[in-house]
Design a protein around this motif. Structure first.
Motif, PDB file in Angstrom:
ATOM      1  N   PRO A   1      -8.772   1.915  -4.724  1.00  0.00           N
ATOM      2  CA  PRO A   1      -8.508   0.904  -5.755  1.00  0.00           C
ATOM      3  C   PRO A   1      -9.227   1.270  -7.050  1.00  0.00           C
TER       4      PRO A   1
ATOM      5  N   THR B   1      -3.961   0.650  -7.758  1.00  0.00           N
ATOM      6  CA  THR B   1      -4.411   1.445  -6.614  1.00  0.00           C
ATOM      7  C   THR B   1      -3.792   2.838  -6.698  1.00  0.00           C
TER       8      THR B   1
ATOM      9  N   TRP C   1     -11.138   4.434   3.257  1.00  0.00           N
ATOM     10  CA  TRP C   1     -10.071   4.834   2.344  1.00  0.00           C
ATOM     11  C   TRP C   1      -9.497   6.215   2.652  1.00  0.00           C
TER      12      TRP C   1
ATOM     13  N   THR D   1      -6.720   6.502  -0.312  1.00  0.00           N
ATOM     14  CA  THR D   1      -6.208   5.367  -1.078  1.00  0.00           C
ATOM     15  C   THR D   1      -7.395   4.673  -1.724  1.00  0.00           C
TER      16      THR D   1
ATOM     17  N   GLU E   1       0.817  -1.216   0.000  1.00  0.00           N
ATOM     18  CA  GLU E   1       0.000   0.000   0.000  1.00  0.00           C
ATOM     19  C   GLU E   1       0.851   1.267   0.000  1.00  0.00           C
TER      20      GLU E   1
END
Length: 676
Positions: A378, A384, A322, A376, A37
């Motif tokens: 996807p 991502t 997110w 963040t 990530e």
């Protein structure tokens, strides 16, 4: 087992073909974040790696970090460099942010070039290095990278005691307790170090204490940490003269036997974590006290500087699916006093313009407000996107506590047009900065990943750059230094091979430097491009190989304050810098590691008229686990007794000058572990 891609640092059991997302990079945000990530470069030396290395200086550990160009000084001192030339000058410490558990070692605007010597690397810690601009996470000073020292996790390891002995009466005693009492997790660790120094009058005494407490309550967990350090050091000065470091006897001398550094620090933080699967939150109040006194042996008249600051701050963060957002607040009271006890020796000009008495005496109250947000998202199953931004507002309230201008302490003018040191009138100054970052991660396979990012880092002017003026300058007109960066990387593993590689392009603007009139000014650019790689290969059940290296070109842009240097290589910037380690596991209880260090040649002045030829070193270390509880370790640094310079420089006043490297040095460590 050897940690995965981001760790690389230690050697243990043979590698296994694990997915790369096992690695955790703690400071990628305020929560534990898998490497998959993180759209950027990160490397980590875990606690086991550091214990096996047993570094007496943090630079000995950072040679295993691709792109790190830290130059070791005498005693505990150093000059930092991360994806950059070795940084020098009064505000150079603002380029690489140093932290413990994500909290900067110094307040924003009050950094010190040697501040990492206070970090508890001897006390079971690990080291995490983030390369490139990370101002979106850390704010000001995370310009070219971050060195974050992580205090040990609670692991109920019991107690251990170690003693290290070496040449020059070096000895270190370290003790650690890691256990649990009822619902309370406790770590207590301390170290006592003494070194007579390999140069004349260059020894030091250093003590560190770490206390850590953790408890889980109904809906949240609290981890409190107290970190205390004390240093009393004799400091060795540059050795002057072309290639003077090559003379074995001369390299042991010290032109400034009276130089010293004394420093004390206390830091306390209490991290509170709570929330649920939908919403997590973290609040970390902290306090720091730092006090330092040292002789400025590198200045005419050798004045003494006393500086200290006290800070209260809080870091906050909320993570909702997110989105992560928060605000950091900090208030600091700092002061600086510079005074000279004896008349200046030298030319008539120096004697007349640098008087006995106080040169500076001021206080600065500083306020920092720094909100941030990161998302963040996807985009597909494989792609991502991360978007992040931070706004920093830094305010200084400067109060001059003596007369202003180019006069001495009694208000009398100096000859030759005025005194060297100029004290500006009391003032208030503010700086604001916006730091964005955008990153992408593409998962090629479960074990292969591409990442990229574009970002901006910044650093606000340091208090010393704003208020320690010289000659005819009565006020600065400084702005934030900024660095724009683009990075493309690849990390992964295949069978017994693991790697992380990255290419980057960076431009640094608004350089803060001192011009030919001794004015502190903003102006000029530098350009940087390079590649970095770390590779670990398990060659067999008994042999393991590691490589860490970078190739980078750093060039001046338009920097009129330095003359006609456009296109020149930036000084103190070796093109290739790297290391390699080959480990042999003879038996389950016995291993040995050979280490090769390489520093390329580099220019020592901006005009590219003088240079250092570089060096190569070989180190050897081994470890024998005699029993489950007792371990003996030995190492020999600079096995071939090579004559080299830890740092080479050129000064218009003194010419070529060096910090000579140590000759062959042997260490022996005894470690006794008492499990719970």
């Amino acid at each position: 087992m050897l940690a995965s891609v981001a760790s690389f640092g230690g050697f243990a059991e043979p590698l296994e073909n694990d997915d790369i997302d096992e690695v955790v990079v703690v400071s990628a945000n305020r929560y534990q974040t898998p490497l998959t990530e993180l759209p950027g470069s990160a490397q980590q030396l875990d606690a086991d790696s550091l214990a096996a290395l047993n570094p007496q200086h943090i630079q000995q550990a950072l040679v295993q970090v691709a792109g790190a160009t830290f130059a070791r000084g005498d005693g505990v001192e150093y000059l930092p460099g991360l994806r950059s030339p070795v940084q020098t000058g009064p505000g150079a410490c603002g380029s690489v942010l140093s932290a413990v558990d994500g909290i900067p070692l110094r307040a924003a605007g009050f950094c010190n070039i040697n501040e990492l010597f206070e970090a508890p690397i001897e006390l079971g810690a690990s080291i995490e290095v983030l390369s490139g601009p990370w101002s979106t996470i850390y704010g000001s000073n995370a310009l070219t990278g971050v060195v974050n020292v992580l205090t040990p996790d609670f692991a109920e390891r019991g107690s251990q005691l170690s003693v290290t002995l070496s040449d020059n009466a070096y000895h270190q005693l370290t003790g650690l307790y890691d256990g649990q009492t009822g619902e309370h997790d406790i770590i207590a660790a301390a170290s006592i170090s003494h070194d007579d120094g390999y140069r004349d009058s260059s020894g030091y005494n250093q003590q560190k204490l770490l206390l850590k407490h953790g408890i889980t309550l109904d809906s949240f967990r609290v981890i409190s940490t107290l970190n205390v350090s004390r240093l009393d050091q004799q400091t060795a000065a540059y050795l002057v003269g072309k290639d003077s470091y090559k003379d074995k006897e001369l390299s042991k001398t010290n032109p400034a036997p009276e130089a010293y550094r004394k420093a004390h620090s206390i830091r306390f933080s209490s991290r509170i974590d709570g929330g649920n699967d939908d919403l997590r939150w973290q609040i970390t109040p902290y306090a720091r006290y730092v006090d330092m006194e040292f002789l400025q042996h590198f200045l005419p008249g050798t004045p003494v500087e006393e500086n200290h600051h006290t800070s209260l701050g809080v870091q906050t963060s909320w993570l909702w699916h997110w989105l992560e957002a928060g605000v950091d607040l900090e208030y600091t009271q700092g002061s600086l006093l510079q005074f000279q006890e004896k008349p200046t020796q030298g030319s008539d000009f120096l004697e007349a313009t640098i008087p006995v008495g106080k040169h500076y005496d001021y206080k600065v109250d500083a306020t920092l407000v720094s909100p941030f947000a990161q998302v963040t998202v996807p985009l597909t199953e494989q792609l991502t996107m991360t978007l992040a931004a931070r706004v920093d507002y830094q305010h200084y309230d400067y109060q001059n506590q003596m007369n202003s201008g180019r006069v001495d302490e009694q208000g009398m003018p100096c000859g030759f047009g005025g005194c060297r040191y100029n004290r500006p009138e009391s003032s208030r100054d503010s700086f604001s900065a916006f730091s964005p970052k955008a990153g992408l991660i593409y998962q090629l396979t479960p074990n292969h990943q591409l990442f990229s990012n574009v970002s901006r880092g910044h650093r606000a002017p340091q208090a010393t750059e704003l208020y320690r003026l010289q000659r005819a300058q009565n006020k600065t007109d400084l702005s934030n230094e900024t660095l724009d960066s683009a990075e493309l990387g690849w990390r992964g593993n295949h069978n017994a091979w693991r790697w992380q590689a990255a290419a980057y392009w960076m431009k640094r603007d608004n350089l803060i430097l001192r011009d030919s009139d001794f004015f502190t000014v903003t102006g000029g650019t530098t350009n940087h491009k390079g590649i970095e790689a770390k590779l670990v290969a398990q060659l067999s059940n008994h042999w393991q190989w590691q490589f860490n290296g970078s190739y980078a070109i750093h060039r001046y842009g338009d920097v009129p304050q330095l003359g006609d240097v456009k296109g020149n290589r930036v000084d103190s910037a070796p093109a290739f810098n790297g290391s390699s380690q080959l480990r042999w596991q003879l038996t389950e209880a016995l291993n040995a590691t050979a280490e090769w260090l390489y520093v390329d040649e580099y220019y020592t002045d901006a005009a590219n008229m003088h240079q250092y030829d570089g060096h190569q070193l070989v180190n050897l270390r081994g470890q024998w686990q005699m029993t489950e509880a007792f371990i003996i370790s030995a190492k020999v640094d600079n096995l071939l007794d090579t004559r080299y310079a830890e740092r080479a420089d050129y000064s218009n006043f003194s010419g070529d000058r060096y910090f000579p490297g140590r000759g062959r040095t042997a260490y022996l460590e005894f470690n006794y572990r008492m499990p719970m």
